[in-house]
Structure formats: C-alpha cells, structure tokens
Enzyme design. Structure first.
Site, mmCIF file in Angstrom:
data_model
loop_
_atom_site.group_PDB
_atom_site.id
_atom_site.type_symbol
_atom_site.label_atom_id
_atom_site.label_comp_id
_atom_site.label_asym_id
_atom_site.label_seq_id
_atom_site.Cartn_x
_atom_site.Cartn_y
_atom_site.Cartn_z
ATOM 1 N N ASN A 111 40.895 -68.228 -55.203
ATOM 2 C CA ASN A 111 41.684 -69.395 -55.603
ATOM 3 C C ASN A 111 41.505 -69.747 -57.075
ATOM 4 O O ASN A 111 42.479 -69.987 -57.794
ATOM 5 C CB ASN A 111 41.330 -70.599 -54.718
ATOM 6 C CG ASN A 111 41.680 -70.346 -53.259
ATOM 7 O OD1 ASN A 111 42.398 -69.390 -52.954
ATOM 8 N ND2 ASN A 111 41.171 -71.169 -52.366
ATOM 9 N N THR A 156 84.670 -82.098 -82.233
ATOM 10 C CA THR A 156 84.220 -82.912 -81.106
ATOM 11 C C THR A 156 85.285 -82.678 -80.041
ATOM 12 O O THR A 156 86.465 -82.499 -80.370
ATOM 13 C CB THR A 156 84.138 -84.418 -81.456
ATOM 14 O OG1 THR A 156 85.436 -84.868 -81.841
ATOM 15 C CG2 THR A 156 83.165 -84.681 -82.611
ATOM 16 N N HIS A 157 84.871 -82.632 -78.801
ATOM 17 C CA HIS A 157 85.782 -82.290 -77.696
ATOM 18 C C HIS A 157 86.434 -80.922 -77.915
ATOM 19 O O HIS A 157 87.529 -80.669 -77.399
ATOM 20 C CB HIS A 157 86.887 -83.341 -77.519
ATOM 21 C CG HIS A 157 86.415 -84.758 -77.595
ATOM 22 N ND1 HIS A 157 86.065 -85.479 -76.473
ATOM 23 C CD2 HIS A 157 86.197 -85.575 -78.663
ATOM 24 C CE1 HIS A 157 85.662 -86.689 -76.842
ATOM 25 N NE2 HIS A 157 85.725 -86.768 -78.161
ATOM 26 N N LYS A 284 89.397 -53.310 -76.876
ATOM 27 C CA LYS A 284 88.433 -54.360 -76.595
ATOM 28 C C LYS A 284 87.082 -54.161 -77.247
ATOM 29 O O LYS A 284 86.554 -53.060 -77.325
ATOM 30 C CB LYS A 284 88.208 -54.459 -75.077
ATOM 31 C CG LYS A 284 89.427 -54.934 -74.326
ATOM 32 C CD LYS A 284 89.586 -56.425 -74.381
ATOM 33 C CE LYS A 284 88.722 -57.066 -73.303
ATOM 34 N NZ LYS A 284 88.927 -58.501 -73.272
ATOM 35 N N LYS A 326 54.494 -66.723 -58.784
ATOM 36 C CA LYS A 326 54.480 -65.691 -59.819
ATOM 37 C C LYS A 326 55.829 -65.047 -60.105
ATOM 38 O O LYS A 326 56.221 -64.918 -61.271
ATOM 39 C CB LYS A 326 53.445 -64.619 -59.466
ATOM 40 C CG LYS A 326 52.028 -65.108 -59.651
ATOM 41 C CD LYS A 326 51.030 -64.180 -59.024
ATOM 42 C CE LYS A 326 49.884 -64.941 -58.393
ATOM 43 N NZ LYS A 326 50.271 -65.874 -57.309
HETATM 44 N N1 ARG Z 1 47.402 -63.586 -53.911
HETATM 45 C C1 ARG Z 1 46.975 -64.941 -53.855
HETATM 46 C C2 ARG Z 1 47.910 -65.787 -54.733
HETATM 47 O O1 ARG Z 1 48.643 -65.236 -55.451
HETATM 48 C C3 ARG Z 1 45.575 -65.079 -54.321
HETATM 49 C C4 ARG Z 1 44.837 -66.240 -53.773
HETATM 50 C C5 ARG Z 1 44.545 -66.029 -52.346
HETATM 51 N N2 ARG Z 1 43.672 -67.013 -51.835
HETATM 52 C C6 ARG Z 1 43.551 -67.223 -50.562
HETATM 53 N N3 ARG Z 1 42.743 -68.134 -50.181
HETATM 54 N N4 ARG Z 1 44.241 -66.572 -49.676
HETATM 55 O O2 ARG Z 1 47.911 -66.992 -54.668
#
Ligand code: ARG
Length: 459
Positions: A111, A156-157, A284, A326
């Site tokens: 974590n 403008t506009h 084009k 991510k």
């Molecule tokens: N792959 C997880 C993420 O991207 C990592 C953390 C996982 N932690 C857990 N307690 N399962 O968040």
C-alpha cells in the site's frame, strides 16, 4: 497452487477470471523503475537503522539493479499470476539473490509501496508537462515576435470585432500556457511528500527512518499521517485537473488553427509535416494534428472524471479500487505530452499569411469602434450618441456594399455635419491597433513589451 507472496492462508489458487480482474501487471509494469528506486531506498534505510544486515541490504540493492536491467532490456518475463509490478520484481529478486529477497518487505506494505511508486511517476510527468509547455511557449513567442505588428481581425462571437495584432493573439496563448505551467509546478510541489513507511495503514513497530527514504527519493519530507499516505490520490487528481485545463487550452488553439487553415480563412498555412492528405480528394491538405489535439481533451478530462468517481466513495484506508488509478493517469499523461509536442511542432512550422490577415482585418467594419471613439474625442459627442451615429454610417456602408474607409466625406456629413477628413486616419487598421496602448492592449509596442517580459522569465 496458492500465491507464493500471500498464499499462507489459502488452500487453492485463484480462478482464471479472478486473476484477470485482479492483475495489474499489464499496465503497472510502467512503474518498474520507480518501484525499484523505492525498494533500493527502503533497503538502504533498513540497513542504516539496523533492521537489516548490511550484507543483506547490499545484496538486495545490487539484485534490484540486475532486475531493473532485465526489465529495461526487455528480457524480463512478467507474470500475471504475480499480479503486479511489486510482486513481479520481488519474485525475480528472490531468483537472483535467494533468501535475503524475502527481507526487503520488512516494515513495508504494497500500500505504501504503490503510493510511493505512483507519486514518483506522476512527479516525473509534471516535469515532462512543464518542459513540454515551455517548449510550446517558446514556439508561440517566436511567432509573436515575427508578427508583432501584423494586423488581423479580433473576434467576438466569431464575428469581426476590432483589429488586433498577430503577436497579441499568440501572446494570449503564452499567458494561458504559463498558467498551465504554474498549475503543474504547484501540483508537483504539493505532491512531493513521501508515503513510504506508512506500511499497510497504521505505520510500523520497526524503528524505521522515514526522513531518510523521503530524502533519498527526492521528496521534501515524509507524509505526516500514515492513513492519509496510503489513501490519498488527490496528487494524481491534481495532475489530471491541471492536464485537463491545459488540454482545454490546446483544444481551443487547435480549433482556431482548423478554422484559420481553411480555404475560407487562409490565415495560416500548416506545414506538410503536420498535415495529411485525402485518399480520394487530391487537393486536400487536412489539419489532422490540430483536430486530434482538439479531441484529446475528451480522454484527458474523462480520466479526471473517472478517477474522481473511483475515489469518491472509498472509506479509508486502501481499497483495491485504487488500482484503477493508473491506467487513467498513464493514458492522460501520454496524450497530454503528445498533444503538447504536436502543437509545438505545428506552431513552429506554420506560416501566418500576413496579407490575408491584413485584408481580413480591414473588412467587416472592424474600425467602427475607432470611429465612435473619434466622435467622442474630437467632436465631444456622448459615447451613446457616437455609437448611434457610427451605426448609421455602418448601415450606409453596408447598403452601398463598401467598407467604412470607402465612404466619402460628404456622405458621412449627411449623418453628422461635424465630421471632418481627419476621421479617415482612425479608419485604418494600423492606426487602430497602434492606438490600443493601454496596459496589455494590442498595440505593437505593448505586444513587444509582453514578448520581452516573457523572454526574460521563461527558463
Ligand atoms: N497493485 C496494487 C495497486 O495498484 C498494489 C497494492 C495492493 N495492495 C493490496 N493490499 N492488495 O493498488
């Protein structure tokens, strides 16, 4: 078989579907460098505090470099069964150095590990955005410098309003992108605190030194609260918000380039390097890069909203939902950098059509305000009356199918007898822009002052 990292209490391995929904290695492998950097700092700290032996820490730190080079050379085999980048790296480290690998995860959790990796990654993206924006600002400055006194219609506009200068228009975007840059700088400064050592959520009973790892990773300080450290994703949201606003500015400019490069406007000619052709219509030349930049705001803002929605219902501390942070940020960052680079290239390469700009600047009664101002200044008319007189003259010109400077003096005097030939001076577009000398106005002298100021402060 049960997972080697956490399978102690499990009798059976995961269902294939469970593995598919759970694994993040497909995308979080992009955090490999940050993960290894974080682990190396962690191992050094564990040795410095006497939690690990120096020899174990050294083996770990060396082994991690081996793993990194395998990943960078492409020889590393990522495993979905090992879920994520953290466990892939650690499992490989075990193969490379044996037993000491199992000691790396002391006083740490995935974590705080992932929170640290991701912060490092987003911090790099802030830096990349900052330099991408600066490069674009330089390209805009070069355009502004070249055409500081070229006249064009201001709108403008999207209706002709008053003449402005090409340099002034370019510098308007310099101001916008400077604020975008500032937002990235601010976001970076605020996110630059280290979550590592928060462990799972509560901190740890080991005598770790969080200041040491924070410093080793280039953070200003450790985060103050372990629950916050593993739960916070506002740093990523702040990046996405700043990216969204920047993309919005890129999109507005892209829209102008699409309009300006059309046969109906011909204000700019885009280079061949940033245009495409049509497979059926030989004539084009399409502004595809500008159109795609205009579209990028959609996915970048989408990422911002998506992560907001992921986070908004999560109780403290970590929940697996957060693994969904991510891909959104990766995609938004990739596309922001691409859009910035494409816009920079387009701006560098494009050539403004000075004649077309000037022709357009003078059409559409663009100096009507100058005429009204003249009536106020020279004849002492109240502005409202001057506005009315000017409107009558515009209608007269429109009826005759000519522009304001084409009306003759006698015609004008039928509308107001006080009008003299001196009025023609303010009807020219160059006089019009030169007169806008108020601070931040469109007069070439003002624009040159803006350019000089930015050339001074831009790194
Ligand atoms: N792959 C997880 C993420 O991207 C990592 C953390 C996982 N932690 C857990 N307690 N399962 O968040």
């Amino acid at each position: 078989t049960a997972n080697a990292m956490w399978g102690g209490r499990f009798a059976a391995g995961p269902d294939a579907i469970m593995e598919a929904i759970n694994a993040s290695i497909g995308f979080d492998k992009r955090l490999a460098r940050q993960d290894i950097e974080g682990s190396r700092a962690h191992a050094a700290m564990l040795a410095a505090t006497g939690i690990l032996s120096d020899s174990d820490a050294e083996a770990i730190r060396e082994g991690l470099l081996t793993v990194l080079s395998e990943i960078e050379s492409g020889s590393f085999e990522f495993s979905t069964a090992l879920e994520d980048i953290h466990m892939n790296v650690e499992a490989r480290l075990k193969q490379v150095i044996g037993e000491p690998a199992g000691r790396l995860h002391t006083a740490r959790s995935r974590n705080d590990q992932v929170a640290t990796d991701f912060r490092l990654w987003v911090r790099d993206q802030c830096d990349a955005a900052i330099s991408g924006i600066e490069a674009l600002m330089r390209a805009l400055l070069a355009q502004a410098e070249q055409g500081a006194d070229w006249v064009m219609p201001g709108f403008t506009h999207l209706q002709t309003a008053q003449p402005v200068t090409w340099g002034h228009h370019m510098m308007a975007y310099v101001e916008m992108f400077a604020r975008d840059r500032g937002r990235m700088v601010d976001a970076r400064a605020r996110m630059n605190e280290c979550p590592l050592g928060a462990a799972a959520l509560a901190g740890t009973s080991f005598p770790i030194d969080r200041h040491m790892t924070a410093e080793a990773l280039g953070f200003d300080r450790p985060m103050a609260n372990s629950l916050d450290a593993v739960s916070a994703r506002d740093f990523a949201l702040e990046f996405l918000s700043a990216a969204s606003i920047c993309a919005m500015h890129l999109s507005r400019f892209a829209e102008e380039l699409v309009i300006w490069s059309s046969a109906q406007f011909r204000f700019v000619r885009l280079s061949d390097r940033f245009s495409t052709g049509s497979s059926i219509m030989p004539q084009k030349k399409n502004p595809d890069a500008a159109e795609l930049i205009r579209a990028k705001i959609g996915r970048i803002f989408g990422a911002n909203v998506a992560l907001m929605m992921v986070m908004k219902g999560l109780p403290l501390a970590y929940s697996k939902d957060m693994q969904e942070d991510k891909e959104q940020v990766f995609d938004a960052a990739d596309n922001l950098m691409l859009a910035l680079a494409a816009m920079e290239g387009m701006v560098r390469d494009m050539s403004a059509n000075r004649e077309a700009l000037e022709r357009a600047a003078g059409s559409g009664f663009s100096t009507a305000t100058d005429l009204a101002d003249w009536l106020v200044r020279v004849l002492g008319l109240p502005f409202r009356e001057a506005h009315h007189v000017t409107g009558t003259l515009v209608a007269m010109a429109e009826g005759a199918g000519v522009d304001l400077p084409d009306l003759d003096l006698a015609q004008m005097q039928t509308v107001h007898p006080g009008i003299t030939a001196a009025i023609f001076e303010v009807l020219g577009v160059h006089n019009s822009v030169a007169s806008r000398m108020s601070h931040g106005g469109t007069a070439p002298a003002q624009v040159r002052a803006q350019i000089a100021r930015w050339k001074e402060i831009l790194p």
